[in-house]
Write a protein that holds these residues in place. Structure first.
Motif, mmCIF file in Angstrom:
data_model
loop_
_atom_site.group_PDB
_atom_site.id
_atom_site.type_symbol
_atom_site.label_atom_id
_atom_site.label_comp_id
_atom_site.label_asym_id
_atom_site.label_seq_id
_atom_site.Cartn_x
_atom_site.Cartn_y
_atom_site.Cartn_z
ATOM 1 N N UNK A 185 0.779 -1.233 0.000
ATOM 2 C CA UNK A 185 0.000 0.000 0.000
ATOM 3 C C UNK A 185 0.810 1.282 0.000
ATOM 4 N N UNK A 186 2.134 1.183 -0.121
ATOM 5 C CA UNK A 186 2.966 2.387 -0.081
ATOM 6 C C UNK A 186 3.110 3.004 -1.470
ATOM 7 N N UNK A 187 3.036 4.325 -1.518
ATOM 8 C CA UNK A 187 3.193 5.042 -2.791
ATOM 9 C C UNK A 187 4.393 5.977 -2.788
ATOM 10 N N UNK A 188 4.954 6.236 -1.612
ATOM 11 C CA UNK A 188 6.200 7.021 -1.530
ATOM 12 C C UNK A 188 7.239 6.151 -0.841
ATOM 13 N N UNK A 189 8.171 5.665 -1.654
ATOM 14 C CA UNK A 189 9.153 4.674 -1.192
ATOM 15 C C UNK A 189 10.551 5.257 -1.375
ATOM 16 N N UNK A 190 11.224 5.479 -0.284
ATOM 17 C CA UNK A 190 12.587 5.990 -0.358
ATOM 18 C C UNK A 190 13.574 4.867 -0.643
ATOM 19 N N UNK A 191 14.625 5.184 -1.379
ATOM 20 C CA UNK A 191 15.693 4.225 -1.678
ATOM 21 C C UNK A 191 16.993 4.710 -1.050
ATOM 22 N N UNK A 219 8.064 8.753 -10.485
ATOM 23 C CA UNK A 219 9.446 8.435 -10.116
ATOM 24 C C UNK A 219 10.077 9.721 -9.581
ATOM 25 N N UNK A 220 10.090 9.865 -8.272
ATOM 26 C CA UNK A 220 10.589 11.076 -7.617
ATOM 27 C C UNK A 220 12.038 10.831 -7.188
ATOM 28 N N UNK A 221 12.972 11.390 -7.939
ATOM 29 C CA UNK A 221 14.390 11.151 -7.666
ATOM 30 C C UNK A 221 14.846 11.768 -6.347
ATOM 31 N N UNK A 222 14.030 12.644 -5.756
ATOM 32 C CA UNK A 222 14.388 13.174 -4.433
ATOM 33 C C UNK A 222 14.333 12.086 -3.365
ATOM 34 N N UNK A 223 13.673 10.970 -3.684
ATOM 35 C CA UNK A 223 13.546 9.861 -2.738
ATOM 36 C C UNK A 223 14.706 8.884 -2.823
#
Length: 336
Positions: A185-191, A219-223
């Protein structure tokens, strides 16, 4: 009354079970590659060998064929690296199953002279060579390949593209880790990734992007933050991600050491795993992943399978062209 010892399975028995001639069985078990035998037939013969427990007479076979039955395995720091020693175990299991002797030399981390060390194994008439490293990397192998027996790299690639390789599918593993968090259920996943010059980092980042694209997520590259594989950087980069104005609700850490650092950070901030922030790691280092609280869901590297596959390729004469990437399985625990 003495009990008669059961007769050992023979090539005739193998041939009968596999539905081929004894000559075909002889060619397959002796590693003859210059005869046209299909991959399906070779597989059928090896299945019969396994089922019957057939073991060739090594002394007689060597005298007849002038073959040594020896495979050489040159490793770099694997013998002293617990998580990567599965490469040796897998290679040894496959060699034993095929009636081969595995000669192992470890260079203790000196990766560059591996080809020179492998060439030295020709004095024992090694029929095939495996060169394996403790972590996935690109090697510059200085030296001449002329006169060497067939060779396969494991967990590394030849920078000059001269030798085939068996490696983990880092991209598939990165996507699997991210998909697991998306399915939760996650939509903001940090790497929390490794240094960008590592093949593992590049592949795991590509998989993270693939999973987002496939799920229709931005695809948020800040993450994405680059660590250095160690616990302290996992702590620091997890903190940087959680300090964003719109922080992630899940973290994909590109190895288990950095996941451990992320755990420390979350605990310091009073956040629960996985209720407040879910975490997935990579590598499945048992001494870490299984003993964190909660136990860490992570992606395993196929060390044992890579070692086994390299031996199978050499024994059956199916050495791949280029690079063969093996899938990395998910080990589901409690953190996601």
């Amino acid at each position: 009354m003495t009990r008669e010892r059961p007769a050992r399975p023979s090539q005739r028995d193998v041939a009968r079970l596999a539905g081929v001639s004894r000559t075909t069985v002889s060619f397959v078990v002796n590693g003859v590659t210059d005869v046209a035998i299909s991959a399906a037939t070779r597989a059928r013969v090896w299945a019969a060998v396994e089922q019957l427990g057939f073991r060739p007479n090594e002394l007689a076979r060597g005298l007849r064929s002038s073959r040594s039955g020896v495979l050489g395995l040159v490793t770099s720091a694997i013998a002293t690296t617990p998580y990567a020693v599965g490469i040796i175990k897998g290679a040894q299991e496959a060699a034993t199953r095929h009636g081969r002797t595995l000669l192992i030399v470890d260079t203790d981390g000196a990766g560059e002279p591996m080809l020179e060390t492998a060439a030295g194994m020709t004095r024992w008439q090694a029929e095939g060579l495996i060169l394996a490293t403790d972590h996935h990397r690109s090697l510059t192998l200085a030296g001449d390949l002329t006169g060497l027996p067939p060779a396969v790299l494991v967990n590394c690639v030849d920078a000059d593209g001269r030798l085939p390789a068996v490696v983990p599918d880092e991209r598939q593993g990165g996507r699997l880790a991210t998909d697991t968090l998306i399915e939760a259920g996650h939509t903001r996943i940090g790497l929390v990734n490794g240094p960008p010059d590592y093949p593992a980092s590049a592949g795991r980042l590509a998989g993270w992007r693939d999973a987002h694209t496939a799920a229709g997520l931005a695809v948020d590259e800040r993450l994405v933050r680059a660590g250095d594989w160690w616990q302290e950087s996992g702590h620091a980069q997890a903190a940087a991600l959680l300090d964003l104005p719109d922080p992630p609700t899940a973290l994909f850490c590109a190895n288990d050491w950095m996941a451990m650092g992320a755990y420390d950070l979350l605990r310091e901030r009073g956040l629960r795993i996985p209720e407040d922030v879910a975490v997935v790691g990579f590598d499945n280092r048992e001494e870490i992943a299984a003993h964190l609280r909660p136990a860490l869901t992570t992606v395993a590297l196929p060390y044992r399978e890579m070692g086994r596959r390299a031996v199978e390729h050499l024994v059956t004469g199916t050495v791949p062209d280029g690079v063969e990437a093996l899938p990395c399985p998910l080990v589901r625990r409690a953190s996601a």
